[in-house]
Enzyme design. Sequence first.
Site, PDB file in Angstrom:
ATOM      1  N   LYS A 246      17.452  59.992 -88.731  1.00 28.61           N
ATOM      2  CA  LYS A 246      17.425  61.341 -88.162  1.00 28.61           C
ATOM      3  C   LYS A 246      18.737  62.041 -88.478  1.00 28.61           C
ATOM      4  CE  LYS A 246      16.281  63.857 -83.928  1.00 28.61           C
ATOM      5  NZ  LYS A 246      15.824  63.760 -82.528  1.00 28.61           N
TER       6      LYS A 246
ATOM      7  N   ARG B 166       0.741  66.676 -68.270  1.00 28.33           N
ATOM      8  CA  ARG B 166       0.137  65.509 -68.896  1.00 28.33           C
ATOM      9  C   ARG B 166      -0.160  64.402 -67.886  1.00 28.33           C
ATOM     10  NH1 ARG B 166       2.601  64.017 -74.522  1.00 28.33           N
ATOM     11  NH2 ARG B 166       0.589  64.717 -75.285  1.00 28.33           N
TER      12      ARG B 166
ATOM     13  N   GLU C 268       4.526  60.155 -69.427  1.00 27.68           N
ATOM     14  CA  GLU C 268       4.535  60.893 -68.167  1.00 27.68           C
ATOM     15  C   GLU C 268       3.583  60.296 -67.143  1.00 27.68           C
ATOM     16  OE1 GLU C 268       5.768  63.614 -71.502  1.00 27.68           O
ATOM     17  OE2 GLU C 268       4.038  62.287 -71.152  1.00 27.68           O
TER      18      GLU C 268
END
Length: 592
Positions: A245, A361, A333
């Site tokens: 990244k 969610r 979640e």
Amino acid sequence: MKKLLDHINFPSDLKQLNPDELPQLAQELRDFIINIVATKEGHLGASLGVVELTLALHYVFNTPEDLLIWDVGHQAYGHKILTGRKDVFHTNRQFGGVSGFPKRDESDYDAFGVGHSSTSISAALGMAIASRLKGEDKHHIAVIGDASIASGMAFEGLNHAGVTDVNLLVILNDNAIGIDPSVGALKQYLTNVKTGKEKQDNVFEALNFDYSGPIDGHDLTTLISELERLKTVKGPKFLHVITTKGKGLKQAEADQVKYHAPGKFDALTGEVPLKSNTKQPPKFQDVFGHTIVELAKENKRIVGITPAMPTGSSLKFMMERFPERAFDVGIAEQHAVTLAAGMATQGLIPFCNIYSTFLQRAYDQVIHDVALQNLPVIFCLDRAGLVGEDGATHHGVFDLAYLRCIPNLILFAPRNEIELRNIMFTAQLGLNQPIAIRYPRGRGQIMDWKQPFSKIEIGKGEELKAGNSVAILSIGTISEMVTNSLENIENSDAFAHYDMRFLKPLDKDLLHKILQKYKRIVTIEDGTVSGGFGSAILEFASKHDYKNTIQIIGIPDAFVEHGSKEELQQYLNIDESSICEILNTTLELVNR
């Protein structure tokens, strides 16, 4: 040396290049992203990490006929630049400009709209099944990160795909980080695979995928060769790609958390400007983060939970101070909410910190696992209201409406930092039911916010200003905008202002007094007008047979696109100027 990117507007142009020209194009694409994001801001590290993969995918596959789905979309900047949006990419995430995420109505190359994680495998599988049913011969590719693939929904998609024979390719972009570092047993498994230490059977092969890799995601020759081979393989396939990244920008590689979305920075040096030493009010997330540490020092039963957002939520402060009592559960979640419920059954006091948009969610878990069992979980909903440039997928404007209808749940919105501290203090003293506390992204207004705690009486609103003609009812931090508007309006004595504080339970005594005194009521909220705070006031008035005129100001019944928070408030007529105009018009109607 001629610039290749100047002549690349669509994948068809890309395919005219020789493979040995692609490394040069990769560098130019990387530089282009860096130069734009340095001045316009946005998500940097994820897109830099997949430059080679993006080029290889569009070089090998026949997009948009072959369907390419990017999970979340933080990594899709290179994709957007190569698919007809290079000349307008400088408008990325700006009001009226291109979206920061793939969006179906923006381009045929954006096969699926994404903003929340872990949807790519299910969506691509649905497309692949549709193609088979229609007798079409095309490829379906889902690119998903190692943090996103740990989510339950991604596993559900893998589990289903493994018993099909559709033409699906799942590419795991494995860089060991989402926004914060990846966590969990799957992360450790992938680390072991990369280092050759994994002795167990391959988990993806066990799910009936044709697994290949791990391969270097920055080696274009290897990527193209492997993708060409996989085009000939039938059924569900899994390619494990290792990337870095922030690749190509030294600082972004070294500090991947900061450079996920660094704000403005120097494109040449990569340095983010030093923050001003000017003292500012705190961010609400930091008020939460420091306050939970303060409370946890005194109350040993307090635990903190966040689904993959320890930095964004500032639960990182508790993770540093009390690592055994603070939990990052990854992009999960649903698990976070039910984990908190389980803890609550055993006498712990869980603060479950989730962005407003992400709690959507886990809606069933809030209802079934928490509220139905009346468990005293404390939900802290960060990023409530408009959040700005992330747009429709991330605005936290639905929570007031979707939580208000749940029995047993207290719903509170602090108007400032001190109120946030005090409701957190009150909640951990011991409630007999769950509570949701919603607060916005960004900074508050109070410099001296670290005041001694005081207990808040549940279900009680507060008169902020007396008036004689019109009552304004607000909830949450938007009350500051109302206060400012009233200071800049003629005849402000005509307006009373009440901070209702609790949407559930409503302060019935206060509402009766207001409705008996004022014939005209204006409600103001930074949530949706459909089913939200204003709707609750209307329902109360109707139930008790009041005939008052009630005007609701808030987010309209439409998805709000991206732009700065100030631009969006002005567009939606909930900025100070618009509120002043609305109040003046209201007063004219009263005085007729």
